[in-house]
Design a protein around this motif. Structure first.
Motif, short mmCIF file in Angstrom:
data_model
loop_
_atom_site.label_atom_id
_atom_site.label_comp_id
_atom_site.label_asym_id
_atom_site.label_seq_id
_atom_site.Cartn_x
_atom_site.Cartn_y
_atom_site.Cartn_z
N GLU A 333 -35.30 -67.75 -15.42
CA GLU A 333 -35.99 -68.75 -16.51
C GLU A 333 -36.16 -67.99 -17.57
O GLU A 333 -36.05 -67.06 -17.95
CB GLU A 333 -37.21 -68.69 -15.82
N GLU A 335 -38.21 -68.09 -19.77
CA GLU A 335 -39.53 -67.43 -20.01
C GLU A 335 -39.42 -66.03 -19.69
O GLU A 335 -40.07 -65.16 -20.41
CB GLU A 335 -40.82 -68.15 -19.31
N SER A 338 -37.62 -64.26 -22.24
CA SER A 338 -38.26 -63.95 -23.50
C SER A 338 -39.41 -63.15 -23.31
O SER A 338 -39.73 -62.10 -24.17
CB SER A 338 -38.95 -65.20 -23.73
N ARG A 339 -40.20 -62.75 -22.12
CA ARG A 339 -41.09 -61.93 -21.85
C ARG A 339 -40.30 -60.20 -21.84
O ARG A 339 -40.93 -59.34 -22.13
CB ARG A 339 -41.80 -62.05 -20.59
N SER A 370 -40.03 -65.98 -13.71
CA SER A 370 -40.93 -65.19 -14.56
C SER A 370 -42.15 -64.77 -13.95
O SER A 370 -42.56 -63.58 -14.34
CB SER A 370 -41.01 -66.11 -16.00
N THR A 371 -42.62 -65.43 -12.90
CA THR A 371 -43.77 -65.20 -12.38
C THR A 371 -43.58 -63.90 -11.46
O THR A 371 -44.50 -63.32 -10.90
CB THR A 371 -44.36 -66.21 -11.54
#
Length: 458
Positions: A333, A335, A338-339, A370-371
């Motif tokens: 993902e 995200e 990015s994280r 991402s989670t």
């Protein structure tokens, strides 16, 4: 075959007729367009007019052809014996007169193309750097690859310096790949006990010590004609450093228990995550050995300074983990990427790979979410209850065992040696003896931590 006529003047009509009759692809170019020989241009043969020898630029253009490893032909009309000899002396593969027949031209062109292919098979392919080893689009990685291409073909002694996990061994391999040497022999100075290091490096005669039941060649002998990579050179015992220094200066060594010296022409590359210059000032590393090892110093940038490389690195690690584990992962993902780019990665590339592999172990694809990933908390926000214990070790039935795995504290300040040993001991105890993970948190190589534990320091 592709023919490239290099000329600063008009092309004779008779030459064009010859070449078109041979039905090869033809192009006219300036000398500035000379391309270095590589696997995709073996069929390009350059042709140079004998008139170029009289120009002011010929000396420079001749060097360009030589540096590009090009086997070129010289052509002209009514060439004298002196002109032919001069052309060959300047580096021409063959000289062809415009009056010669089509068969002679075809034979000369094919000979040049075959000579280029043979040269590439013998020398060129060995000198290619595998860019898959050094992944990244950042300026730091581009500069690193450019530097390796420059220093690789030389015999300079190279010291690679950088934090743990930044890929120093891959840099050493890449330098070796571009050198055209063989073999590549690696020794980790932190993984071999000090009392055995001399015999490992320089060899031992039968009966030299207990357990020496036969003659044993040293690693410097095995690496003859190639590259010897000394990883974790900062861990080399002080009493062995003078012997390594002498070998670097003379390329002569003596097996343990022997009175005879041998010569080994070998290139030496070393790596460390320690400041050897500072340690030499404290008497913990010989300054003269540091200077001898660091004829060229190659630094490796930490991952936190090049976050733009994380997407490419993550993709490589994701594909590798999917193949190794037999999982169906094909993407991450945005995200998550990015994280990850916002995290400091104290364990550098090694820590990034471990995090991706852990997620691949605990979850199923095709998309890595991402989670699934929680970066370590900053010191002021760390959990006070069992802060060092990954959740999956305490709660085996946790629905999300990976989430708390990376909630590990950073040391609040720079630790001295005794404090680092105590910190390592605590991390090992609370993590269930996870050497790789603990080493990434300490910013050291796993073999260093293994040696500490073997010596009873942690």
């Amino acid at each position: 075959m592709r023919l490239s006529v290099l000329s600063s003047d008009e092309i004779p009509t008779s030459l064009l007729q010859h070449l078109k009759a041979l039905e090869h692809h033809l192009q006219v170019e300036d000398f500035d367009r000379i391309r270095s020989l590589d696997s995709s241009s073996l069929d390009i043969v350059h042709l140079v007019s004998s008139k170029e020898f009289d120009t002011m630029d010929w000396a420079e253009n001749r060097v360009r052809l030589a540096r590009a490893s090009r086997f070129y032909l010289v052509y002209g009309k009514g060439l004298s014996s002196r002109q032919i000899v001069d052309a060959v002396r300047d580096g021409a593969h063959d000289v062809v007169d415009l009056s010669e027949n089509r068969e002679r031209w075809q034979q000369a062109l094919e000979s040049a193309a075959q000579a280029q292919a043979l040269w590439w098979q013998l020398y060129g392919a060995q000198g290619e750097m595998d860019e898959r080893k050094l992944v990244g689009r950042s300026q730091a990685m581009q500069a690193l690859r450019d530097s390796i291409q420059r220093i690789g073909p030389t015999d300079a002694t190279v010291l690679i310096m950088g934090e743990s996990g930044t890929g120093k061994e891959l840099v050493a391999e890449s330098i070796h790949d571009t050198s055209g040497r063989a073999p590549f022999v690696t020794v980790n100075c932190a993984a071999i006990p000090a009392e055995l290091m001399e015999s490992e490096l320089f060899g031992a005669e039968k009966g030299a010590f207990t357990g020496a039941v036969r003659n044993k060649p040293g690693l410097v002998e095995e690496a003859a004609g190639g590259t010897l990579f000394l990883d974790e050179i900062g861990e080399l015992a002080l009493n062995l450093q003078p012997k390594l220094l002498r070998f670097l200066e003379t390329r002569r060594a003596r097996r343990v228990g022997s009175t005879k010296e041998y010569v080994s022409e070998v290139r030496v590359i070393s790596a460390t995550n320690r400041d050897l210059r500072a340690e030499s000032q404290k008497g913990e590393f010989r300054l003269d050995l540091f200077y001898r090892l660091s004829e060229v110093i190659q630094n490796t940038a930490p991952l936190r300074s090049r976050p733009e490389d994380i997407p490419d690195l993550s993709r490589v690690f994701l594909v590798g983990a999917a193949v190794r584990l037999g999982k169906n992962f094909d993407s991450m993902e945005p995200e998550l990427i990015s994280r990850m780019q916002q995290y400091s990665w104290p364990g550098n590339v090694r820590e990034l790979r471990q995090n991706i592999e852990r997620m691949a172990i605990y979850y199923d694809g095709p998309v890595m979410r991402s989670t699934w990933w929680t970066p370590p908390l900053p010191p002021e926000k760390q959990v006070t209850k069992h802060p060092f214990v990954p959740q999956h070790r305490e709660q085996k039935n946790s629905a999300d065992p990976f989430r708390e795995m990376s909630r590990n504290p950073f040391p609040p300040r720079t630790l001295n040696r005794m404090e680092k040993l105590e910190y390592a001991r605590r991390l090992l105890e609370e993590s269930g003896g996870d050497l790789t993970w603990t080493a990434s948190q300490l910013g050291i190589h796993p073999t260093t931590l293994y040696r500490w534990r073997k010596d009873g320091k942690v």
